[in-house]
Structures are given as C-alpha cells and as structure tokens.
Design an enzyme around this catalytic site. Sequence first.
Site, PDB file in Angstrom:
ATOM      1  N   LYS A   1       5.180  -2.663 -15.124  1.00  0.00           N
ATOM      2  CA  LYS A   1       3.913  -2.793 -14.395  1.00  0.00           C
ATOM      3  C   LYS A   1       3.370  -1.421 -14.009  1.00  0.00           C
ATOM      4  O   LYS A   1       2.186  -1.124 -14.195  1.00  0.00           O
ATOM      5  CB  LYS A   1       4.136  -3.665 -13.149  1.00  0.00           C
TER       6      LYS A   1
ATOM      7  N   CYS B   1      -5.267  -0.170  -7.057  1.00  0.00           N
ATOM      8  CA  CYS B   1      -3.954  -0.038  -7.688  1.00  0.00           C
ATOM      9  C   CYS B   1      -3.683   1.205  -8.519  1.00  0.00           C
ATOM     10  O   CYS B   1      -2.565   1.705  -8.486  1.00  0.00           O
ATOM     11  CB  CYS B   1      -3.663  -1.282  -8.506  1.00  0.00           C
TER      12      CYS B   1
ATOM     13  N   THR C   1       3.157  -5.556  -6.935  1.00  0.00           N
ATOM     14  CA  THR C   1       3.592  -4.362  -7.657  1.00  0.00           C
ATOM     15  C   THR C   1       4.486  -3.540  -6.736  1.00  0.00           C
ATOM     16  O   THR C   1       4.075  -3.182  -5.629  1.00  0.00           O
ATOM     17  CB  THR C   1       2.369  -3.537  -8.092  1.00  0.00           C
TER      18      THR C   1
ATOM     19  N   PRO D   1       0.809  -1.226   0.000  1.00  0.00           N
ATOM     20  CA  PRO D   1       0.000   0.000   0.000  1.00  0.00           C
ATOM     21  C   PRO D   1       0.841   1.274   0.000  1.00  0.00           C
ATOM     22  O   PRO D   1       2.040   1.230   0.303  1.00  0.00           O
ATOM     23  CB  PRO D   1      -0.789  -0.117   1.310  1.00  0.00           C
TER      24      PRO D   1
ATOM     25  N   GLU E   1      -9.747  -7.007 -11.777  1.00  0.00           N
ATOM     26  CA  GLU E   1     -10.789  -7.640 -10.980  1.00  0.00           C
ATOM     27  C   GLU E   1     -12.092  -7.693 -11.787  1.00  0.00           C
ATOM     28  O   GLU E   1     -12.360  -6.829 -12.615  1.00  0.00           O
ATOM     29  CB  GLU E   1     -10.969  -6.894  -9.660  1.00  0.00           C
TER      30      GLU E   1
HETATM   31  P1  NAD Z   1      -4.605  -8.204  -0.836  1.00  0.00           P
HETATM   32  O1  NAD Z   1      -4.575  -7.212   0.248  1.00  0.00           O
HETATM   33  O2  NAD Z   1      -5.906  -8.683  -1.388  1.00  0.00           O
HETATM   34  O3  NAD Z   1      -3.802  -9.522  -0.392  1.00  0.00           O
HETATM   35  C1  NAD Z   1      -2.553  -9.491   0.210  1.00  0.00           C
HETATM   36  C2  NAD Z   1      -2.466 -10.618   1.230  1.00  0.00           C
HETATM   37  O4  NAD Z   1      -1.119 -10.718   1.693  1.00  0.00           O
HETATM   38  C3  NAD Z   1      -3.329 -10.420   2.473  1.00  0.00           C
HETATM   39  O5  NAD Z   1      -4.224 -11.504   2.612  1.00  0.00           O
HETATM   40  C4  NAD Z   1      -2.306 -10.348   3.622  1.00  0.00           C
HETATM   41  O6  NAD Z   1      -2.784 -10.953   4.820  1.00  0.00           O
HETATM   42  C5  NAD Z   1      -1.151 -11.125   3.047  1.00  0.00           C
HETATM   43  N1  NAD Z   1       0.142 -10.838   3.681  1.00  0.00           N
HETATM   44  C6  NAD Z   1       0.681  -9.635   4.012  1.00  0.00           C
HETATM   45  N2  NAD Z   1       1.902  -9.791   4.529  1.00  0.00           N
HETATM   46  C7  NAD Z   1       2.164 -11.113   4.533  1.00  0.00           C
HETATM   47  C8  NAD Z   1       3.282 -11.899   4.955  1.00  0.00           C
HETATM   48  N3  NAD Z   1       4.378 -11.324   5.462  1.00  0.00           N
HETATM   49  N4  NAD Z   1       3.202 -13.242   4.814  1.00  0.00           N
HETATM   50  C9  NAD Z   1       2.107 -13.818   4.287  1.00  0.00           C
HETATM   51  N5  NAD Z   1       1.021 -13.127   3.872  1.00  0.00           N
HETATM   52  C10 NAD Z   1       1.047 -11.785   4.002  1.00  0.00           C
HETATM   53  O7  NAD Z   1      -3.705  -7.587  -2.016  1.00  0.00           O
HETATM   54  P2  NAD Z   1      -3.850  -7.861  -3.580  1.00  0.00           P
HETATM   55  O8  NAD Z   1      -4.958  -7.035  -4.134  1.00  0.00           O
HETATM   56  O9  NAD Z   1      -3.832  -9.319  -3.806  1.00  0.00           O
HETATM   57  O10 NAD Z   1      -2.504  -7.211  -4.118  1.00  0.00           O
HETATM   58  C11 NAD Z   1      -1.247  -7.843  -3.912  1.00  0.00           C
HETATM   59  C12 NAD Z   1      -0.208  -7.176  -4.790  1.00  0.00           C
HETATM   60  O11 NAD Z   1      -0.544  -7.384  -6.163  1.00  0.00           O
HETATM   61  C13 NAD Z   1      -0.111  -5.673  -4.622  1.00  0.00           C
HETATM   62  O12 NAD Z   1       1.233  -5.290  -4.759  1.00  0.00           O
HETATM   63  C14 NAD Z   1      -0.921  -5.125  -5.778  1.00  0.00           C
HETATM   64  O13 NAD Z   1      -0.472  -3.859  -6.198  1.00  0.00           O
HETATM   65  C15 NAD Z   1      -0.675  -6.138  -6.858  1.00  0.00           C
HETATM   66  N6  NAD Z   1      -1.738  -6.273  -7.858  1.00  0.00           N
HETATM   67  C16 NAD Z   1      -3.060  -6.271  -7.495  1.00  0.00           C
HETATM   68  C17 NAD Z   1      -4.062  -6.456  -8.463  1.00  0.00           C
HETATM   69  C18 NAD Z   1      -5.521  -6.466  -8.099  1.00  0.00           C
HETATM   70  O14 NAD Z   1      -6.339  -6.525  -8.993  1.00  0.00           O
HETATM   71  N7  NAD Z   1      -5.908  -6.427  -6.850  1.00  0.00           N
HETATM   72  C19 NAD Z   1      -3.694  -6.681  -9.785  1.00  0.00           C
HETATM   73  C20 NAD Z   1      -2.341  -6.695 -10.127  1.00  0.00           C
HETATM   74  C21 NAD Z   1      -1.371  -6.496  -9.149  1.00  0.00           C
HETATM   75  C1  UGA Z   2      -6.352  -2.536 -13.234  1.00  0.00           C
HETATM   76  C2  UGA Z   2      -5.705  -2.930 -14.562  1.00  0.00           C
HETATM   77  O1  UGA Z   2      -6.707  -2.951 -15.585  1.00  0.00           O
HETATM   78  C3  UGA Z   2      -5.039  -4.297 -14.460  1.00  0.00           C
HETATM   79  O2  UGA Z   2      -4.373  -4.598 -15.675  1.00  0.00           O
HETATM   80  C4  UGA Z   2      -4.037  -4.292 -13.312  1.00  0.00           C
HETATM   81  O3  UGA Z   2      -3.469  -5.561 -13.134  1.00  0.00           O
HETATM   82  C5  UGA Z   2      -4.748  -3.890 -12.038  1.00  0.00           C
HETATM   83  O4  UGA Z   2      -5.359  -2.583 -12.217  1.00  0.00           O
HETATM   84  C6  UGA Z   2      -3.846  -3.772 -10.856  1.00  0.00           C
HETATM   85  O5  UGA Z   2      -2.661  -3.605 -11.011  1.00  0.00           O
HETATM   86  O6  UGA Z   2      -4.418  -3.817  -9.779  1.00  0.00           O
HETATM   87  P1  UGA Z   2      -8.613  -3.113 -11.957  1.00  0.00           P
HETATM   88  O7  UGA Z   2      -8.259  -1.945 -11.118  1.00  0.00           O
HETATM   89  O8  UGA Z   2      -8.980  -4.379 -11.291  1.00  0.00           O
HETATM   90  O9  UGA Z   2      -7.389  -3.458 -12.956  1.00  0.00           O
HETATM   91  O10 UGA Z   2      -9.846  -2.733 -12.907  1.00  0.00           O
HETATM   92  P2  UGA Z   2      -9.968  -1.828 -14.230  1.00  0.00           P
HETATM   93  O11 UGA Z   2     -10.868  -2.523 -15.150  1.00  0.00           O
HETATM   94  O12 UGA Z   2      -8.671  -1.402 -14.753  1.00  0.00           O
HETATM   95  O13 UGA Z   2     -10.739  -0.546 -13.692  1.00  0.00           O
HETATM   96  C7  UGA Z   2     -10.131   0.389 -12.826  1.00  0.00           C
HETATM   97  C8  UGA Z   2     -11.060   1.570 -12.601  1.00  0.00           C
HETATM   98  O14 UGA Z   2     -11.152   2.367 -13.786  1.00  0.00           O
HETATM   99  C9  UGA Z   2     -12.478   1.161 -12.242  1.00  0.00           C
HETATM  100  O15 UGA Z   2     -12.986   2.012 -11.243  1.00  0.00           O
HETATM  101  C10 UGA Z   2     -13.209   1.353 -13.548  1.00  0.00           C
HETATM  102  O16 UGA Z   2     -14.579   1.592 -13.363  1.00  0.00           O
HETATM  103  C11 UGA Z   2     -12.509   2.557 -14.108  1.00  0.00           C
HETATM  104  N1  UGA Z   2     -12.629   2.674 -15.589  1.00  0.00           N
HETATM  105  C12 UGA Z   2     -12.051   1.740 -16.387  1.00  0.00           C
HETATM  106  C13 UGA Z   2     -13.309   3.746 -16.143  1.00  0.00           C
HETATM  107  O17 UGA Z   2     -13.834   4.610 -15.422  1.00  0.00           O
HETATM  108  N2  UGA Z   2     -13.404   3.838 -17.511  1.00  0.00           N
HETATM  109  C14 UGA Z   2     -12.838   2.923 -18.339  1.00  0.00           C
HETATM  110  O18 UGA Z   2     -12.957   3.077 -19.579  1.00  0.00           O
HETATM  111  C15 UGA Z   2     -12.158   1.841 -17.766  1.00  0.00           C
END
Ligand code: NAD
Ligand code: UGA
Length: 467
Positions: free
Chosen positions: A220, A276, A132, A93, A165
Amino acid sequence: SDEYDVKICCMGAGYVGGPTMAVIAKMCPRVRVCVVDLNQKQIDAWNTDELPIYEPGLLDVVKTARGRNLFFSTDISGEIQKADIVFISVNTPTKTQGIGAGRAANIKNCELCARTIAEVSTTDKIVVEKSTVPVRTAEAIRRVLKCNDKGLNFQVLSNPEFLAEGTAIDDLESPDRVLIGGSQSPEGLAAAEKLASVYANWIPRERILTTNLWSSECSKLVANAFLAQRVSSINSISALCESTGADVSEISRAVGMDDRIGKRFLQASVGFGGSCFQKDILNLVYLCETYGLDECAEYWNQVVKMNDYQKKRFSEKMVAKMFNTVTGKKISILGYAFKKDTGDVRETPSMFVVKDLYAEGARIHVYDPQVKREDMWSEMAYTCGISPDTDPKLDAAVTTSPDAYAACEGSHSVAILTEWDEFKTLDYEKIYKSMSKPAFIFDGRNILDHDKLREIGFEVHAIGKPD
Ligand code: NAD
Ligand code: UGA
C-alpha cells in the site's frame, strides 16, 4: 442463525469506511454490514440523504442497501459483538509530536480499535486492517488482541484500500486488484479465504491477491509512493519546460506512449494534495530511517520535497508575473478541493497558494463547487497553523464566492487550482470584460484553451508551457 451469511462491522465512517462498506453491502445482499464511528454527527449524516462526504454515485449505492443490509451506528460495542469480521478503517495521520513527528504515521486510533475489540468481543473474530499503516502494525494489533482475557481467537488480516476520491465507486466496483495479507498458518489462510469469498461476490478471483501480512501492508505504501513519484517527476520536468520552451503536455504524451512507462499519472500540476500521498511517503521514509536505510529514505523524501517546490514555485510565479506585487490586488482562486469531484481539502495545493498570497497582502476570492468555508479553515488551522481565530485579518482577506463569475469580477488575476470540468466551459469573454487589466490567468491544471484565452486578451501562464 439468521438471514445473513457473514456479519461485518467497520470501525470508521470516513472517506474509506463509508464508500467501501456501501459497495460491499450493495454487492453482497447476504452480508450484513454496519459502519460505526465515535462521531455522532458523522453517523447521523450517513443516515440521511445529505451524506457527510461528496463522492459521485455514492448516494445511489447507499440508498440501494441502507436499511436492507447496510447500517450506520454509534453502538460500537454492540456491533463489534455481532460481527464475524471487524474492519479497522480509521484515520492514521502523520504524527505531530514526539518521536518521528512530521513523518511517522500515528496508529493510535488503530490501537484503540484493537483494544475495544479485545475488550467487548464475546466470540472469535477476523480483524482487518483497512487503514494505511506502517509495516508490522498487524503485529501490534495481534498482541493487543491477544490480551483479551476470554481465550478468544483473533486472526489479523491486512486489506489495504486503493480507491481514489472522486472515482471511489468505480474503483470499488471494478478494482484493478484486491490485496489480502495474512499469516501463513492454516487459521490465517482460512481467514484470508473468508474475506476473499466476500469480495468474490463481484470481483474475479484472479484479481484477488493474497500475500503475507508485511507484503500487504508495505504494498500500500509503495503503490502510493510510486503514484506520487510520477506526479513529482513530471512536475520537475514542468519547471524545465518553462525555462526551455518545451511543452510538458507534449512530453507526457510522447513519453507516456511507451507502454513500459504508461500514460496515466503524468499530468503536470500545481502539486499533488490529498490526505494520503504525502502522509504515506513520509511513513515510508520514516520506516526506512528506522531500519538505518538512509539513502532509501532520502530517495523517497525527494518526492515530497519536489511537491513542496512545485506549490511554492506556482505562487512565486504569480507574484513575479504580476509585477512583483499582489498587495491589495483581488485574486480569484477557482478550485479549492485537492482534485475534482470531491469536497476534500486535506493537503490541497490551493491552501498553500492561498496562504502565500495572503502573506503578500492580496485580497483572495475563492470559488469551489463543493468545498465548505468551515472545512477550508479547519484544514488550514491543522496544516498551516493559521486560522481566523489566531489571525483575524485572514477572515477578511479571503472571501468565498457563490460562483466563478462573482469570484472573478474586478480581479487582477484568475488561478485555476482544481481541474473541475465546469471551469473548462466558463464564459471567459465575460470574465475578461469584468476584470482589471492586464488580466492574468494562471492555469495550475492545464485544462484551458490557452490560445483562445490569449486571443481574448488574457496574459496566460500555465504549468510547463511556454508563456
Ligand atoms: P477519515 O478521517 O475520513 O475517517 C476516519 C474515521 O474514523 C473518522 O470518521 C473518525 O471519527 C473515525 N474514528 C477514529 N477513531 C475511531 C475509533 N477509535 N472508533 C471508531 N471510529 C473512529 O479517514 P479516511 O480518509 O477514511 O482514511 C482512513 C484510512 O484509510 C487512513 O489510514 C487512510 O490512509 C486510508 N486510505 C484513505 C483513502 C482516501 O482516499 N481517503 C484511500 C485509501 C486508504
Ligand atoms: C490516491 C491513490 O490514487 C489511491 O490509489 C489511494 O488509495 C489513495 O491515494 C489513498 O491512499 O488515499 P487520491 O489521493 O484520492 O488517491 O487521488 P489521486 O487521483 O491519486 O490524486 C492525488 C493528487 O495527485 C491530486 O491532488 C491530483 O490532482 C494529483 N495528480 C494526480 C496530479 O497532479 N497529476 C496526475 O497526473 C495525477
């Protein structure tokens, strides 16, 4: 020695770790995958059919592999010891205190994982950054791992995740690309090849890119920055449209048909949310500042500023159109998740609109098909610093309704803040009849048929459209 070709341990069972590992396990029956987490409740939920996150198609994937070659456990040390490849998929975060607070990403959890790996490992491992992270984090991880006193070898790879997501399973099963960054030494290249061969079980080789570590980490951040920039760009145009009579949907279509620009991610909205986009852009901004690149930092910072402006503009327009007062009025919020098909509320624009309307003294009724009230409050406490604990009136001012019709009954205005499909097919005649008049609709996602709503009698305001 046993029935598996490769053993993977993934630290972090969240939105990324859970779905990513479930798909690897489904696609590679000869790979053993175990997802570990500190949070017992989270792991327990992964072991039931009430998964801790809502993601279309995820339960089917989990059920295919769970107990076969997919496991969820809190035995972090034991699972690290068994593994050949350890993924770090923990949350990173934005820092809330100290140097870079409000911008820099906190890699504390990644460093802790590296320390645990160094401490408990008894064999060589490939350690994969899935989280990330700021550029050059792999160097920090490598140095921490090197401090193990058993003479073990660790190779660090960067393998950022690009899933979105709501479409995570499709994104993982047929990704545009998989990116693997590694050191260019023979050992680094061999490690990258070992990871690539896992993905190659279902992903065509030409979609598996290998780069150096820093390019991978940086790509990324750049991918998310470019995506968010498109949303902020079209949202800036939506404001211009509202002042000039141009229609932002027509503009997106006309501009997006240019192949060089492309159609996707040009949907104007109440603003982007999610865990993110903002975090990763601020991470990039902070990196630029760190290297003295102030103009680059300011360039990307504008994407976040424009998004803040768009969210604020939306709630201010609601108040302005409703005769400059919403005090005591019932306002219905349809949609609280940051996008459809998820229950995730991190940085959701709905939260900012609700906060603004609460400050104006409105009575707010929220309906979202997936969001839990407790998640709404914990995110609001984390991001806005207000919660029913610190602000008891908040609890009374915000009602969570069981369905859309209940949320809208007797209200002065409906705001669509998430583009859930079910909102397109609601009976708006029925909703109109049940509302106070004049009945307002603010379509923050441009998903409704505005002409039809006007025929029913609504006063309609949408994003980037003539009123
Ligand atoms: P999240 O908060 O959903 O999950 C993270 C998990 O890690 C939690 O369950 C937490 O309890 C666990 N954790 C923390 N410290 C730990 C430790 N020391 N040992 C074991 N477990 C531990 O986070 P997320 O959304 O899955 O994101 C994870 C990473 O991936 C971030 O860096 C984020 O930027 C990146 N990312 C997220 C998305 C997305 O769509 N959410 C997409 C691409 C990349
Ligand atoms: C985004 C990226 O699309 C993923 O490739 C990446 O892995 C991820 O972030 C991450 O690193 O966490 P996500 O945030 O799950 O994925 O969803 P998106 O579909 O990208 O939407 C992000 C936000 O933008 C949402 O609030 C969506 O409503 C908004 N959005 C998206 C718009 O307002 N307009 C658009 O045309 C597209």
